[in-house]
Design a protein around this motif. Structure first.
Motif, PDB file in Angstrom:
ATOM      1  N   ASN A 156      37.887  13.920 -22.662  1.00 19.85           N
ATOM      2  CA  ASN A 156      38.678  12.789 -22.238  1.00 19.85           C
ATOM      3  C   ASN A 156      39.439  12.258 -23.374  1.00 19.85           C
ATOM      4  OD1 ASN A 156      38.545  11.806 -19.417  1.00 19.85           O
ATOM      5  ND2 ASN A 156      36.207  11.654 -19.607  1.00 19.85           N
ATOM      6  N   ILE A 157      39.965  13.034 -24.254  1.00 21.54           N
ATOM      7  CA  ILE A 157      40.753  12.686 -25.429  1.00 21.54           C
ATOM      8  C   ILE A 157      41.867  13.836 -25.637  1.00 21.54           C
ATOM      9  CG2 ILE A 157      41.028  12.366 -27.897  1.00 21.54           C
ATOM     10  CD1 ILE A 157      38.125  11.215 -27.871  1.00 21.54           C
ATOM     11  N   ALA A 158      43.174  13.562 -25.500  1.00 22.45           N
ATOM     12  CA  ALA A 158      43.994  14.464 -26.007  1.00 22.45           C
ATOM     13  C   ALA A 158      44.304  14.523 -27.586  1.00 22.45           C
ATOM     14  CB  ALA A 158      45.544  14.092 -25.129  1.00 22.45           C
ATOM     15  N   LEU A 159      43.888  15.242 -28.172  1.00 13.92           N
ATOM     16  CA  LEU A 159      44.100  15.188 -29.730  1.00 13.92           C
ATOM     17  C   LEU A 159      45.333  14.936 -30.248  1.00 13.92           C
ATOM     18  CD1 LEU A 159      41.670  14.752 -31.702  1.00 13.92           C
ATOM     19  CD2 LEU A 159      41.674  17.207 -31.694  1.00 13.92           C
ATOM     20  N   GLU A 160      46.512  15.586 -29.798  1.00 16.44           N
ATOM     21  CA  GLU A 160      47.640  15.822 -30.294  1.00 16.44           C
ATOM     22  C   GLU A 160      48.514  15.179 -29.335  1.00 16.44           C
ATOM     23  OE1 GLU A 160      48.358  19.322 -33.179  1.00 16.44           O
ATOM     24  OE2 GLU A 160      46.912  20.019 -31.351  1.00 16.44           O
ATOM     25  N   ASP A 161      49.710  14.980 -29.838  1.00 16.47           N
ATOM     26  CA  ASP A 161      50.807  14.306 -28.983  1.00 16.47           C
ATOM     27  C   ASP A 161      51.275  15.522 -27.844  1.00 16.47           C
ATOM     28  OD1 ASP A 161      50.928  11.832 -30.040  1.00 16.47           O
ATOM     29  OD2 ASP A 161      52.745  12.240 -31.191  1.00 16.47           O
ATOM     30  N   LYS A 162      51.275  16.931 -28.581  1.00 16.23           N
ATOM     31  CA  LYS A 162      51.766  17.869 -27.523  1.00 16.23           C
ATOM     32  C   LYS A 162      50.779  18.306 -26.374  1.00 16.23           C
ATOM     33  CE  LYS A 162      49.940  21.454 -30.850  1.00 16.23           C
ATOM     34  NZ  LYS A 162      50.729  22.600 -31.901  1.00 16.23           N
ATOM     35  N   ASP A 163      49.550  17.514 -26.315  1.00 13.87           N
ATOM     36  CA  ASP A 163      48.786  17.840 -25.446  1.00 13.87           C
ATOM     37  C   ASP A 163      48.921  16.620 -24.345  1.00 13.87           C
ATOM     38  OD1 ASP A 163      47.153  19.682 -27.079  1.00 13.87           O
ATOM     39  OD2 ASP A 163      46.046  17.932 -28.019  1.00 13.87           O
ATOM     40  N   ILE A 164      50.067  16.055 -24.145  1.00 17.65           N
ATOM     41  CA  ILE A 164      50.334  15.086 -23.448  1.00 17.65           C
ATOM     42  C   ILE A 164      51.678  15.564 -22.703  1.00 17.65           C
ATOM     43  CG2 ILE A 164      50.395  12.498 -22.471  1.00 17.65           C
ATOM     44  CD1 ILE A 164      48.871  12.007 -25.023  1.00 17.65           C
ATOM     45  N   TYR A 165      51.874  15.338 -21.490  1.00 19.83           N
ATOM     46  CA  TYR A 165      53.420  15.635 -21.003  1.00 19.83           C
ATOM     47  C   TYR A 165      54.483  14.707 -21.607  1.00 19.83           C
ATOM     48  CZ  TYR A 165      53.133  11.620 -17.464  1.00 19.83           C
ATOM     49  OH  TYR A 165      53.396  10.707 -16.884  1.00 19.83           O
ATOM     50  N   ASN A 166      54.017  13.223 -21.651  1.00 20.46           N
ATOM     51  CA  ASN A 166      54.807  12.407 -22.245  1.00 20.46           C
ATOM     52  C   ASN A 166      53.851  11.563 -23.164  1.00 20.46           C
ATOM     53  OD1 ASN A 166      56.665  10.278 -22.812  1.00 20.46           O
ATOM     54  ND2 ASN A 166      56.944   9.661 -20.689  1.00 20.46           N
ATOM     55  N   SER A 167      54.193  11.574 -24.609  1.00 20.43           N
ATOM     56  CA  SER A 167      53.189  10.819 -25.196  1.00 20.43           C
ATOM     57  C   SER A 167      54.022   9.554 -25.739  1.00 20.43           C
ATOM     58  CB  SER A 167      53.136  11.568 -26.486  1.00 20.43           C
ATOM     59  OG  SER A 167      54.414  11.761 -27.219  1.00 20.43           O
ATOM     60  N   LYS A 168      54.693   8.949 -24.800  1.00 20.50           N
ATOM     61  CA  LYS A 168      55.398   7.602 -25.078  1.00 20.50           C
ATOM     62  C   LYS A 168      54.062   6.616 -24.687  1.00 20.50           C
ATOM     63  CE  LYS A 168      59.036   4.581 -23.557  1.00 20.50           C
ATOM     64  NZ  LYS A 168      60.089   4.104 -22.434  1.00 20.50           N
ATOM     65  N   ASN A 169      54.100   5.494 -25.675  1.00 20.36           N
ATOM     66  CA  ASN A 169      52.849   4.797 -25.547  1.00 20.36           C
ATOM     67  C   ASN A 169      51.693   5.131 -25.508  1.00 20.36           C
ATOM     68  OD1 ASN A 169      54.896   2.489 -24.824  1.00 20.36           O
ATOM     69  ND2 ASN A 169      54.880   3.258 -22.606  1.00 20.36           N
ATOM     70  N   LYS A 170      51.483   6.347 -26.435  1.00 25.99           N
ATOM     71  CA  LYS A 170      50.216   6.892 -26.566  1.00 25.99           C
ATOM     72  C   LYS A 170      49.164   5.990 -27.107  1.00 25.99           C
ATOM     73  CE  LYS A 170      51.666   8.768 -31.033  1.00 25.99           C
ATOM     74  NZ  LYS A 170      51.753   9.946 -31.719  1.00 25.99           N
ATOM     75  N   ALA A 171      49.678   5.083 -28.178  1.00 31.09           N
ATOM     76  CA  ALA A 171      48.703   4.463 -28.870  1.00 31.09           C
ATOM     77  C   ALA A 171      48.163   3.101 -28.265  1.00 31.09           C
ATOM     78  CB  ALA A 171      49.388   3.421 -30.120  1.00 31.09           C
ATOM     79  N   LYS A 172      48.764   2.945 -26.902  1.00 29.75           N
ATOM     80  CA  LYS A 172      48.345   1.953 -26.053  1.00 29.75           C
ATOM     81  C   LYS A 172      47.425   2.686 -24.726  1.00 29.75           C
ATOM     82  CE  LYS A 172      51.888  -1.324 -27.280  1.00 29.75           C
ATOM     83  NZ  LYS A 172      52.833  -2.235 -26.814  1.00 29.75           N
ATOM     84  N   HIS A 173      47.456   3.657 -24.843  1.00 25.47           N
ATOM     85  CA  HIS A 173      46.788   4.607 -23.523  1.00 25.47           C
ATOM     86  C   HIS A 173      45.368   5.057 -23.961  1.00 25.47           C
ATOM     87  CE1 HIS A 173      46.294   6.913 -20.152  1.00 25.47           C
ATOM     88  NE2 HIS A 173      47.793   6.853 -19.733  1.00 25.47           N
ATOM     89  N   ILE A 174      44.488   4.928 -22.954  1.00 27.81           N
ATOM     90  CA  ILE A 174      43.186   5.458 -23.183  1.00 27.81           C
ATOM     91  C   ILE A 174      43.295   7.081 -23.142  1.00 27.81           C
ATOM     92  CG2 ILE A 174      42.653   5.782 -20.634  1.00 27.81           C
ATOM     93  CD1 ILE A 174      40.136   4.560 -23.191  1.00 27.81           C
ATOM     94  N   MET A 175      42.354   7.759 -23.862  1.00 29.79           N
ATOM     95  CA  MET A 175      42.528   9.076 -24.021  1.00 29.79           C
ATOM     96  C   MET A 175      43.316   9.429 -25.144  1.00 29.79           C
ATOM     97  SD  MET A 175      41.643  10.842 -20.305  1.00 29.79           S
ATOM     98  CE  MET A 175      43.366  10.498 -19.711  1.00 29.79           C
ATOM     99  N   SER A 176      44.217   8.575 -25.662  1.00 33.81           N
ATOM    100  CA  SER A 176      45.290   9.045 -26.841  1.00 33.81           C
ATOM    101  C   SER A 176      45.272   8.083 -27.730  1.00 33.81           C
ATOM    102  CB  SER A 176      46.445   9.353 -26.371  1.00 33.81           C
ATOM    103  OG  SER A 176      47.101   8.216 -25.589  1.00 33.81           O
ATOM    104  N   SER A 177      44.570   6.878 -27.762  1.00 35.48           N
ATOM    105  CA  SER A 177      44.780   5.790 -28.650  1.00 35.48           C
ATOM    106  C   SER A 177      44.256   6.372 -30.332  1.00 35.48           C
ATOM    107  CB  SER A 177      43.810   4.676 -28.423  1.00 35.48           C
ATOM    108  OG  SER A 177      42.445   5.015 -28.479  1.00 35.48           O
ATOM    109  N   PRO A 178      44.854   5.823 -31.231  1.00 35.61           N
ATOM    110  CA  PRO A 178      44.462   6.196 -32.518  1.00 35.61           C
ATOM    111  C   PRO A 178      43.157   6.137 -32.951  1.00 35.61           C
ATOM    112  CG  PRO A 178      46.373   4.771 -32.452  1.00 35.61           C
ATOM    113  CD  PRO A 178      45.954   4.820 -31.129  1.00 35.61           C
ATOM    114  N   VAL A 179      42.264   5.324 -32.256  1.00 39.84           N
ATOM    115  CA  VAL A 179      40.767   5.075 -32.697  1.00 39.84           C
ATOM    116  C   VAL A 179      40.002   6.397 -32.138  1.00 39.84           C
ATOM    117  CG1 VAL A 179      38.684   4.074 -32.479  1.00 39.84           C
ATOM    118  CG2 VAL A 179      40.919   2.830 -33.212  1.00 39.84           C
ATOM    119  N   GLU A 180      40.504   6.617 -30.819  1.00 41.63           N
ATOM    120  CA  GLU A 180      39.728   7.738 -30.255  1.00 41.63           C
ATOM    121  C   GLU A 180      40.063   9.027 -30.777  1.00 41.63           C
ATOM    122  OE1 GLU A 180      39.892   7.388 -25.474  1.00 41.63           O
ATOM    123  OE2 GLU A 180      41.455   6.161 -26.374  1.00 41.63           O
TER     124      GLU A 180
END
Length: 264
Positions: A156-180
């Motif tokens: 339940n974590i996409a570790l890198e931006d390339k692990d998401i089809y669209n990494s826009k707003n990644k910092a505010k999204h569960i599973m891609s937040s910086p802390v996770e």
């Protein structure tokens, strides 16, 4: 040896899909997440008839993990408590999310990491606490056991931006937040490497697609299902791939199986 991980999103609902897949892909080990069934109601017979030993840790309607293995599994451990103790683990083992065992001198650790729901929520804090326990659990295993380790499952974590089809707003999204991401990276410092990225470095490869908005058909996915290996296993890994074929079927899981092949 081939080890597969697959969040099946209810084993009773996907029973036929899983058995058909195993007939076509007779992996040595299959780790399942979100089985969503009590142990006494788990459909053992279809998988045992295919020659698998089945080890389960489930609960009603939610969570649940299982290991299918062609060879008998030794030293089965359910949850964190047998390794870390009840005082440290507290209520984290009430949700059935961890099962591990030794197969051919490899400890396979099958995980269903909490989703976290929303950044800043109680479930988010639970996820971070759970991952902190996971690090201690893995450190203990490495220090006290001689086996190599394969940790796999739905992280339940996409570790890198390339692990998401669209990494826009990644910092505010569960599973891609910086802390996770930071917490998972910290877990990996115990000495673990991503098997999939050994062989595939480019973007566009995903293991989960939302049922909504034709996510799969538009390849709007996330890579959140992983195999992490200790150094010797990482060197011995010869292939790691995502099999998207089951996701094309009628009423599939929203996840696809991910398989790693290890030459011992």
């Amino acid at each position: 040896m081939q080890i597969a991980t697959w969040n099946v999103n209810s084993i009773r609902t996907r029973q036929q899909i899983v058995t058909d897949w195993l007939k076509q892909n007779p992996v040595d080990v299959l780790c399942l997440q979100e089985t969503k069934v009590r142990d006494e109601q788990f459909p053992l017979a279809p998988f045992e008839s295919l020659g698998y030993h089945v080890y389960i840790s489930g609960q009603k309607s939610y969570n649940g993990v299982a290991i299918f293995s062609k060879e008998p599994v030794t030293d089965i451990i359910f949850g964190f408590s047998p390794i870390l103790g009840d005082n440290l683990v507290r209520d984290f083992d009430e949700q059935k999310r961890v099962i591990s065992g030794v197969i051919d001198n490899i400890r396979v650790v099958n995980l269903y990491v909490p989703n976290g729901s929303a950044i800043g929520s109680e479930k988010y804090e639970y996820k971070l606490g759970w991952l902190a326990l996971l690090k201690q659990y893995l450190q203990n295993l490495k220090e006290n056991q001689s086996t190599e380790i394969c940790i796999c499952g739905d992280f339940n974590i996409a570790l890198e931006d390339k692990d998401i089809y669209n990494s826009k707003n990644k910092a505010k999204h569960i599973m891609s937040s910086p802390v996770e991401r930071e917490v998972l990276q910290d877990v990996l410092t115990v000495g673990l490497q991503d098997a999939f990225r050994k062989f595939t470095t480019e973007e566009g490869h995903y293991s989960w697609w939302d049922y909504r908005a034709a996510g799969f058909q538009r390849n709007r996915g996330w890579r959140i299902d992983h195999h992490y290996l200790t150094p010797k296993l990482y060197e011995q890994a010869t292939k790691c791939w995502i099999d998207i074929e089951p996701r094309k079927l009628e009423k599939p899981s929203d996840h696809a199986p991910v398989v790693v092949e290890i030459e011992q």
